[in-house]
Each structure stands twice: as C-alpha cells, then as structure tokens.
Design an enzyme around this catalytic site. Structure first.
Site, PDB file in Angstrom:
ATOM      1  N   HIS A  31     -16.460  21.655 -40.573  1.00 51.78           N
ATOM      2  CA  HIS A  31     -16.125  23.506 -41.064  1.00 51.78           C
ATOM      3  C   HIS A  31     -15.529  24.317 -40.212  1.00 51.78           C
ATOM      4  O   HIS A  31     -15.360  25.189 -40.662  1.00 51.78           O
ATOM      5  CB  HIS A  31     -17.358  23.226 -40.404  1.00 51.78           C
ATOM      6  CG  HIS A  31     -19.423  22.994 -41.505  1.00 51.78           C
ATOM      7  ND1 HIS A  31     -19.110  23.292 -42.365  1.00 51.78           N
ATOM      8  CD2 HIS A  31     -20.408  21.719 -41.214  1.00 51.78           C
ATOM      9  CE1 HIS A  31     -19.548  22.958 -43.491  1.00 51.78           C
ATOM     10  NE2 HIS A  31     -20.841  22.200 -42.476  1.00 51.78           N
ATOM     11  N   GLU A  53     -20.395  21.899 -47.627  1.00 52.23           N
ATOM     12  CA  GLU A  53     -21.662  21.073 -47.408  1.00 52.23           C
ATOM     13  C   GLU A  53     -20.528  19.009 -47.539  1.00 52.23           C
ATOM     14  O   GLU A  53     -19.544  18.624 -46.401  1.00 52.23           O
ATOM     15  CB  GLU A  53     -22.721  20.947 -47.343  1.00 52.23           C
ATOM     16  CG  GLU A  53     -23.758  21.675 -46.950  1.00 52.23           C
ATOM     17  CD  GLU A  53     -22.801  21.308 -45.568  1.00 52.23           C
ATOM     18  OE1 GLU A  53     -23.533  20.990 -44.606  1.00 52.23           O
ATOM     19  OE2 GLU A  53     -23.105  22.602 -44.556  1.00 52.23           O
ATOM     20  N   HIS A  83     -18.206  16.049 -38.865  1.00 50.69           N
ATOM     21  CA  HIS A  83     -18.990  17.111 -39.963  1.00 50.69           C
ATOM     22  C   HIS A  83     -18.847  18.156 -39.455  1.00 50.69           C
ATOM     23  O   HIS A  83     -17.846  19.384 -40.146  1.00 50.69           O
ATOM     24  CB  HIS A  83     -19.774  16.835 -40.359  1.00 50.69           C
ATOM     25  CG  HIS A  83     -20.648  17.396 -41.214  1.00 50.69           C
ATOM     26  ND1 HIS A  83     -21.233  17.258 -42.938  1.00 50.69           N
ATOM     27  CD2 HIS A  83     -21.550  19.375 -41.203  1.00 50.69           C
ATOM     28  CE1 HIS A  83     -21.049  18.204 -43.778  1.00 50.69           C
ATOM     29  NE2 HIS A  83     -21.809  18.775 -42.677  1.00 50.69           N
ATOM     30  N   GLU A  84     -18.554  18.504 -38.312  1.00 48.87           N
ATOM     31  CA  GLU A  84     -19.137  19.725 -37.880  1.00 48.87           C
ATOM     32  C   GLU A  84     -17.830  20.439 -37.557  1.00 48.87           C
ATOM     33  O   GLU A  84     -17.495  21.692 -37.574  1.00 48.87           O
ATOM     34  CB  GLU A  84     -19.771  20.243 -36.422  1.00 48.87           C
ATOM     35  CG  GLU A  84     -21.884  20.028 -36.772  1.00 48.87           C
ATOM     36  CD  GLU A  84     -22.115  20.611 -37.946  1.00 48.87           C
ATOM     37  OE1 GLU A  84     -21.676  21.768 -39.114  1.00 48.87           O
ATOM     38  OE2 GLU A  84     -23.358  20.241 -38.369  1.00 48.87           O
TER      39      GLU A  84
END
Lengths: 189, 302
Positions: free
Chosen positions: B153, B231, B149-150
């Site tokens: 980003h 997100e 997930h990071e």
C-alpha cells in the site's frame, strides 16, 4: 533551380537536426536510467553489507552466551568463528559465501542449543536468536532486491536501444542463492 | 518489468484520485457549512462563508500533511519500541529491504483481533500499525505476508490517498451528523423569529439536509469501491516481496476464522485496515474489502 536546392538543403539540415536531437535526448534518458540502476545496485549491496556487519558483531555475544551453558561443544564454536572471520574481507561474492556458511553453522549451533533447556530459557539467548534470525531474513530480502536491481540493469544494457548507450558496460553478477535456503530446514529430535 | 509499469500507473492514478477527491470533498464541505451557517446564523453569512472557505482549504491541506498522525491517534496505536517488538521490527525491516524503500515507523494496537493498516504521505513518511492479536496468532511467514501487504500500500502510494480520504470523510460525517441532529432545533427557532421569509430559505435547508444525509453515503460508496481494487493490488504486490503467497493466504484464513469484527475503531478509519475491523449488517453493500475467500483463492492460484 538554386531556390529549390535551398529548400531541399534546409529540409535535409532540419531532418538531420531533428534526428540528432532525438538521439541526444535518447542518450540522456538512457544514460540516466543506466546510472540510476547502477546506483540502485550499489545501494542494494551496501544494505547487504550493513546486515553482514551487524551479524559479524552479534556472533561473539551469541557464542559467549552459549558457552556459558554448553561448555563441551568446542567443534561447533570453531566452525562458527571460522565462518565469521571470512565475512569481513574479500570480494562481495566471497563474503556472501562465508555468510552462507555461517548460516548453516548457526543452524547447527541452534540445534545443539536444543539439548540445553536452561540455555533455551535464557532471555538473552532468545533475544540473540531472534536478532540473528532477523538478520538472516534481512540478508535474504536485501539479496532479493539486489538481484532484482541487477536483472533490471542487465535487461536495460543488453536490449535495444539501451545497448547502444551502455558505453561498453558489462552485465552485473547476481548473488547466488544457496541451495539449502529455498526450503525452510526442519530440525527434529 | 510488467509489474513495475503497473506500479507507476497505480501511483499516477492515486495522485489523480487525490486531487479529484480534494475538490469534491471541499465542495461538499462548503455546502454543509453553508447550510449549517444558514440554519444557525443567517445574519452572519457574509462573515461566516469566507472564513469557512479558508478553514476548509487549511483543513484539506492539513489532512494531506498530517493525516497519518490523525489516523494513528484515532486508532490508539503506539510506537513498537523495545525488545518486546524486535520480532515485528525485524520482519518489517526485512520487507522494506526487499522493497528497496525506507523503513516505515512501526506501531502496535492493543486488540485481540488480527489486523493491520498502513498510513502516511509517501514512502519516506509512512507508518504501519499491527494489532497485538496479529503478533500473537500469526507465525513469521503469515506476519510477513500481512506486513508485505501493508508495505505494498505504501509502495503503490495508496496510503496517501486512503489517509486523505479517511480524514476528509471523517469531517463530512461529523458535520452531516451535527446538521441532521440539530437542524430542526435551529429551524424552529428561526421560524418563530422571522415568520414566513420566503421559500428560498426552505429550499436551502432542505437541500442542506439532503446533502447531510446523502454526502456521507456517497463519499463512503466511492471510498469503498476504490479501496476494494487496491486490496487485490496490494495482495499481489505483497507476494512479489515475500515470494510466498501461502503466507498471506494462511494469515487471511486465520483472520476469517478468528476475527469477531469488534475492534473499537471509527468507521471512517476502517477502509485502511487489511480486514474490516467492524462488521455490520450493511456489509454486502458497504464492504470496504473484497470477500476474504476470494482473496485467499486468488493468492493460492499464484
């Protein structure tokens, strides 16, 4: 009459020039995209290669550590050594197959290690186990990136208009995913 | 191919947002500084304003250039080095291989909560920080889900924009706070010195005060609205890396059940985290993150 012909000719030449420019532009753009994907595939393979070499270098350490505790497991050590030897030379496909074989023999080795509590508690062994698990994951992830790159490349050179600019390049091969890897194996005693 | 196009769109949008934000925040900052100077040193306005304009430009540039280091320092993260963190480093390196991008620098934050954030300028200069709580409470698949997930980003270029926002917003809130706190002191001092010097002065002070109160709220609202969309995006593209939605879903479930929302980090930094590090009564309005149940539901439908 002559003047009209001139205008017609100029128009025709203009149109031809415009079409030629568009074609040249397309050629450059697709040529570059094809090369970018080719480089990406090479880069992806070299990432796998790095991991295979790291794995190759770690195995003797692991075997030495395990041998210190589990002296009677000759058979498994031989299998590991054989798979390891296959990883260093041959075509990418062969090396990946050797690596897959190593994956399954390492699983057996770790299953064997379960029977030796002292070995399991050994710090060095735990570290090696984590490193090898990490490398196994990295190979899987690098292969995923490799296959995505191959897919993008194959899509580009087999669809219109990419296929016109592919210059006879053939499709690249995917790296096959071994059967057992799709689900995480469970070792139970 | 579809997914890839949305990445590029996302990257372009982030670039555009950054420029827009830089302009708006610079103007707000200038307004605040103007009020600040007007209250405390009205006779020196002609010197103060050009200097502050230059400083604001430098600050804006520096927060673009060094924002990640500011954020890392503000959260008290330290580099994840040594055998202790080999597991975290392995997981991260694997995912960066899957994303086909350079490995970010990996940091850890000492906290029992499960949380993580990414920061940086571009994929070549990026960092991911994970709490020690996450390392203890999550299994490998869950940790991979969170790191992926990071990583997304970073890949979507969210980090540049988000880091930038964080550092700029940080300054706006500090300045606003100072003005709100001290304006009446400066104001009364001035009033006793040159009594009744016209309504312009009063208007400036009132305008500045309103700005000082409204600016942080407005900037925060924008920040929150933007970060919610990101997100969902990062959840989806993270799964593209791990090919295992359940990993992140189950990590979010653990976050929901075990996090207290009591991490000691500044409000300005909180939108960077995967889960809101401090809960407050204003959560419904200012939630930097979409409801966790909704994220889990979406992941399980993939």
């Amino acid at each position: 009459m002559g003047r009209k012909m001139d205008i017609f000719t100029i128009g025709l030449i203009g149109a031809v020039v415009v079409v030629a420019l568009i074609l040249v532009g397309l050629y450059f753009s697709y040529y570059n995209r094809i090369r970018v994907y080719e480089n990406q595939i090479d880069e992806a393979w070299s990432q796998i290669d790095v991991q295979l070499k790291k794995r190759y270098d770690l195995i003797p350490n692991l075997v030495e550590t395990v041998k210190g505790y589990a002296t009677h497991e000759r058979e498994i050590f031989e299998k590991v050594a054989m798979a390891r030897a296959g990883m260093i030379s041959g075509t990418p496909q062969e090396r990946m197959e050797a690596s897959n074989m190593l994956t399954s023999t390492l699983r057996q080795l770790f299953a064997v290690a379960e029977a030796y509590p002292q070995l399991k508690a050994n710090e060095n062994f735990k570290l090696l186990q984590e490193q090898l698990q990490g490398i196994e994951d990295k190979i899987a992830y690098a292969r995923q990136y490799f296959n995505t790159s191959v897919l993008n490349f194959n899509n580009l050179i087999t669809t219109v208009p990419g296929v016109w600019f592919a210059g006879g390049r053939g499709k690249r091969e995917f790296i096959a995913i071994p059967e057992g890897e799709r689900q995480a194996p469970k070792v139970q005693f | 191919m579809e997914q890839r196009r949305t990445f590029f769109e996302e990257q372009r949008r982030n670039g555009r947002d950054s420029i827009l934000l830089a302009i708006v925040v610079s103007l707000v900052l200038f307004g605040l500084v103007y009020t600040f100077a007007y209250i405390f040193a009205p006779q020196d306005l002609i010197i103060v304003l050009p200097i502050s304009a230059v400083l604001i430009i430098i600050y804006t540039w520096a927060s673009y250039q060094y924002g990640d280091q500011i954020v890392i320092a503000a959260t008290g993260a330290r580099l994840a080095e040594g055998d202790e963190y080999i597991y975290l480093n392995n997981v991260s390196e694997g995912l960066s291989l899957a994303a086909g991008m350079p490995m970010p620098k990996i940091y850890v934050i000492d906290s029992p909560e499960i949380n993580a954030f990414a920061t940086g300028k571009d994929p070549e200069h990026s960092s991911i920080a994970v709490t020690t709580g996450a390392l203890q409470k999550l299994n490998r698949a869950e940790l991979e889900g969170v790191v992926a997930h990071e990583m997304s980003h970073i890949r979507n270029r969210d980090i540049q924009f988000m880091t930038y926002v964080t550092v700029l917003v940080g300054l706006v809130s500090i300045l606003s706070y100072i003005i709100r706190r001290w304006s009446w002191v400066g104001g009364s001092r001035r009033r006793s010195r040159d009594r009744g010097s016209g309504s312009f002065e009063g208007a400036v002070i009132i305008f500045g005060l309103i700005l000082a109160i409204v600016a942080p709220i407005a900037v925060a609202l924008v920040q929150y609205a933007i970060s919610r969309r990101r997100e969902y995006m990062a959840d989806a593209s993270g799964v593209e890396l791990t090919r295992f939605p359940e990993g992140l879903a189950s990590a979010l479930e653990k976050i929901k059940n075990s996090n207290q929302g009591k991490m000691k980090v500044d409000e300005a930094v909180s939108p960077l985290f995967i889960s809101d590090p401090n809960h407050s009564a204003l959560d419904a309005f200012f939630a930097t993150h979409p409801p966790i149940e909704d994220r889990i539901k979406r992941l399980r439908q993939m």
